[in-house]
Scaffold this motif. Structure first.
Motif, PDB file in Angstrom:
ATOM      1  N   ARG A 194      40.568  25.504  25.216  1.00  0.00           N
ATOM      2  CA  ARG A 194      40.320  24.788  23.963  1.00  0.00           C
ATOM      3  C   ARG A 194      41.160  23.514  23.886  1.00  0.00           C
ATOM      4  NH1 ARG A 194      41.920  27.478  18.391  1.00  0.00           N
ATOM      5  NH2 ARG A 194      43.901  26.675  19.109  1.00  0.00           N
ATOM      6  N   HIS A 216      39.734  20.848  26.238  1.00  0.00           N
ATOM      7  CA  HIS A 216      38.518  20.245  25.686  1.00  0.00           C
ATOM      8  C   HIS A 216      38.855  19.228  24.599  1.00  0.00           C
ATOM      9  CE1 HIS A 216      35.067  22.122  27.617  1.00  0.00           C
ATOM     10  NE2 HIS A 216      35.821  23.215  27.734  1.00  0.00           N
ATOM     11  N   LYS A 217      39.839  19.541  23.744  1.00  0.00           N
ATOM     12  CA  LYS A 217      40.251  18.589  22.709  1.00  0.00           C
ATOM     13  C   LYS A 217      40.820  17.322  23.335  1.00  0.00           C
ATOM     14  CE  LYS A 217      41.243  21.789  18.954  1.00  0.00           C
ATOM     15  NZ  LYS A 217      42.295  22.367  18.113  1.00  0.00           N
ATOM     16  N   ARG A 218      41.661  17.467  24.348  1.00  0.00           N
ATOM     17  CA  ARG A 218      42.252  16.286  25.007  1.00  0.00           C
ATOM     18  C   ARG A 218      41.181  15.468  25.724  1.00  0.00           C
ATOM     19  NH1 ARG A 218      47.935  16.457  25.455  1.00  0.00           N
ATOM     20  NH2 ARG A 218      48.770  18.426  24.706  1.00  0.00           N
ATOM     21  N   PHE A 219      40.206  16.121  26.327  1.00  0.00           N
ATOM     22  CA  PHE A 219      39.132  15.422  27.013  1.00  0.00           C
ATOM     23  C   PHE A 219      38.275  14.644  26.021  1.00  0.00           C
ATOM     24  CE2 PHE A 219      34.804  15.274  28.809  1.00  0.00           C
ATOM     25  CZ  PHE A 219      35.083  14.571  29.971  1.00  0.00           C
ATOM     26  N   ASP A 220      37.974  15.265  24.878  1.00  0.00           N
ATOM     27  CA  ASP A 220      37.190  14.588  23.855  1.00  0.00           C
ATOM     28  C   ASP A 220      37.933  13.377  23.288  1.00  0.00           C
ATOM     29  OD1 ASP A 220      35.097  16.320  24.192  1.00  0.00           O
ATOM     30  OD2 ASP A 220      35.695  17.637  22.528  1.00  0.00           O
ATOM     31  N   ASN A 221      39.259  13.493  23.121  1.00  0.00           N
ATOM     32  CA  ASN A 221      40.053  12.358  22.628  1.00  0.00           C
ATOM     33  C   ASN A 221      40.112  11.241  23.656  1.00  0.00           C
ATOM     34  OD1 ASN A 221      40.567  13.589  20.211  1.00  0.00           O
ATOM     35  ND2 ASN A 221      42.562  14.388  20.828  1.00  0.00           N
ATOM     36  N   LYS A 261      37.753  10.426  25.770  1.00  0.00           N
ATOM     37  CA  LYS A 261      36.460   9.756  25.843  1.00  0.00           C
ATOM     38  C   LYS A 261      36.322   8.689  24.773  1.00  0.00           C
ATOM     39  CE  LYS A 261      33.483  13.204  25.763  1.00  0.00           C
ATOM     40  NZ  LYS A 261      32.243  13.991  25.878  1.00  0.00           N
ATOM     41  N   LYS A 262      37.014   8.821  23.632  1.00  0.00           N
ATOM     42  CA  LYS A 262      36.873   7.886  22.514  1.00  0.00           C
ATOM     43  C   LYS A 262      37.499   6.566  22.776  1.00  0.00           C
ATOM     44  CE  LYS A 262      36.580  11.478  19.088  1.00  0.00           C
ATOM     45  NZ  LYS A 262      37.178  12.121  17.961  1.00  0.00           N
TER      46      LYS A 262
END
Length: 57
Positions: free
Chosen positions: A46, A49-54, A56-57
């Motif tokens: 989890r 996934h949060k770090r990967f989503d951040n 990408k921004k």
């Protein structure tokens, strides 16, 4: 509750010798350890996934 053998020598020990042998405790400890491992894997996934989503921004 003392030493389970007559002589204090490793030669008299046969088989497994640890706390809880012959009861359900080894299974309980294994179940607790498995639950902790599953939680750590889930929390780490989890977090990644949060770090990967951040990123990408």
């Amino acid at each position: 509750m003392g030493f389970p053998y007559e002589g204090a020598d490793w030669a008299v020990v046969d088989g497994a010798m640890f706390m809880g042998w012959g009861s359900s405790m080894p299974g309980v400890y294994t179940l607790i350890a498995a639950a902790i491992c599953v939680y750590v894997l889930w929390a780490g996934n989890r977090s990644e996934h949060k770090r990967f989503d951040n990123a990408k921004k």
